[in-house]
Design an enzyme around this catalytic site. Structure first.
Site, PDB file in Angstrom:
ATOM      1  N   ARG A  60       0.861  -1.189   0.000  1.00 44.76           N
ATOM      2  CA  ARG A  60       0.000   0.000   0.000  1.00 44.76           C
ATOM      3  C   ARG A  60       0.894   1.234   0.000  1.00 44.76           C
ATOM      4  NH1 ARG A  60      -3.625   2.057   4.803  1.00 44.76           N
ATOM      5  NH2 ARG A  60      -5.124   3.332   3.689  1.00 44.76           N
ATOM      6  N   PHE A  65       1.204  10.682   1.814  1.00 42.55           N
ATOM      7  CA  PHE A  65       0.633  10.054   3.005  1.00 42.55           C
ATOM      8  C   PHE A  65       1.633   9.070   3.621  1.00 42.55           C
ATOM      9  CE2 PHE A  65      -2.872   7.055   4.734  1.00 42.55           C
ATOM     10  CZ  PHE A  65      -2.792   7.628   5.995  1.00 42.55           C
ATOM     11  N   GLN A  68       3.015   1.429   3.218  1.00 42.28           N
ATOM     12  CA  GLN A  68       2.694   0.357   4.177  1.00 42.28           C
ATOM     13  C   GLN A  68       3.342  -0.947   3.758  1.00 42.28           C
ATOM     14  OE1 GLN A  68      -1.346   0.290   5.543  1.00 42.28           O
ATOM     15  NE2 GLN A  68      -1.132  -1.724   6.473  1.00 42.28           N
ATOM     16  N   ASN A 127      -2.601  -0.898  12.112  1.00 45.40           N
ATOM     17  CA  ASN A 127      -3.511  -1.739  12.883  1.00 45.40           C
ATOM     18  C   ASN A 127      -4.914  -1.664  12.296  1.00 45.40           C
ATOM     19  OD1 ASN A 127      -4.970   0.512  14.127  1.00 45.40           O
ATOM     20  ND2 ASN A 127      -3.163   0.803  15.405  1.00 45.40           N
ATOM     21  N   PHE A 138       3.969   1.375   8.750  1.00 43.97           N
ATOM     22  CA  PHE A 138       4.068   2.284   7.614  1.00 43.97           C
ATOM     23  C   PHE A 138       5.122   3.334   7.888  1.00 43.97           C
ATOM     24  CE2 PHE A 138       0.464   3.568  10.242  1.00 43.97           C
ATOM     25  CZ  PHE A 138       0.666   4.920  10.460  1.00 43.97           C
ATOM     26  N   LEU A 147      -2.922  10.845  13.029  1.00 44.40           N
ATOM     27  CA  LEU A 147      -2.729   9.433  13.361  1.00 44.40           C
ATOM     28  C   LEU A 147      -2.088   9.237  14.731  1.00 44.40           C
ATOM     29  CD1 LEU A 147      -1.413   8.080   9.928  1.00 44.40           C
ATOM     30  CD2 LEU A 147      -3.750   7.977  10.836  1.00 44.40           C
ATOM     31  N   HIS A 159      -1.912   5.344  16.070  1.00 40.54           N
ATOM     32  CA  HIS A 159      -0.766   4.605  15.549  1.00 40.54           C
ATOM     33  C   HIS A 159       0.527   5.043  16.232  1.00 40.54           C
ATOM     34  CE1 HIS A 159      -3.257   2.901  12.349  1.00 40.54           C
ATOM     35  NE2 HIS A 159      -3.862   4.074  12.364  1.00 40.54           N
TER      36      HIS A 159
END
Length: 198
Positions: A60, A65, A68, A127, A138, A147, A159
């Protein structure tokens, strides 16, 4: 000889270990926050020592951003289960030499202790809700403060950060720029050749 001695002295002064991520697009290294985040860092380093991450793929990638990584299903970069896997249930790991055990889903408890923000270059646990982090994490490519576990603006996104890139941020940006499909999966797979202690 002098160069290796200088590197040795620098390494001895660094409180936390450094891990190198060798990818198909180059390498980057990150300091792992063992002192600040012992549970999360211990879980991660145990997986590194088991070579869990070797030959997996980034599953990902979202520009501006994060990137991942860490799902065991991603050995096949096009596996539809990518993003759903983790360590074996009830598997063992260690924290500063003390034996620990992951839960029945292969997850560890959320470590909401040190207030380290999801800034560019930080490594943060992925998660699927509370206490569901395992092997996936990530790399933030921008400041994703929403986050942070203490930021209540997005209560479902907590996170914890457990490390930060200390070299090779250009490689992180190169991975971030890779074209992706509709599922944010790189069209040309980006492989993690190996992850090892520097």
């Amino acid at each position: 000889l002098l160069g290796s001695r200088v590197a040795e002295v620098r390494k001895s002064k660094m409180a936390n270990p450094v891990v190198t991520f060798e990818t198909s697009l180059g390498s980057f290294s990150a300091e792992i926050y063992v002192k600040e985040m012992p549970l999360t860092a211990g879980n991660f380093l145990s997986l590194v020592n088991e070579k869990f991450y070797d030959n997996l793929h980034f599953h990902r990638v979202i520009k501006d951003f994060m990137l991942q990584f860490g799902c065991p299903f991603s050995k096949d970069p096009k596996n539809p289960r990518n993003g759903t896997g983790g360590p074996d249930p009830n598997s063992a790991f260690s924290v500063n030499g003390a034996p620990m055990k992951r839960d029945a889903t292969g997850s560890i408890k959320d470590e909401h202790t040190a207030k380290i923000s999801n800034e560019p270059g930080t490594l943060s646990m992925a998660n699927a809700g509370p206490n569901s982090g395992g092997s996936q994490f990530f790399v933030n490519t921008v400041h994703n403060s929403f986050l942070d576990w203490w930021d209540k603006s997005a209560p479902d996104s907590a996170h914890p950060v457990f490390g930060k890139v200390v070299s090779g941020m250009d490689v992180v940006k190169k991975i971030e720029a890779t074209p992706t499909d509709g599922n944010d999966n790189p069209k040309t797979p980006v492989k993690m050749i190996r992850v090892f202690m520097a």
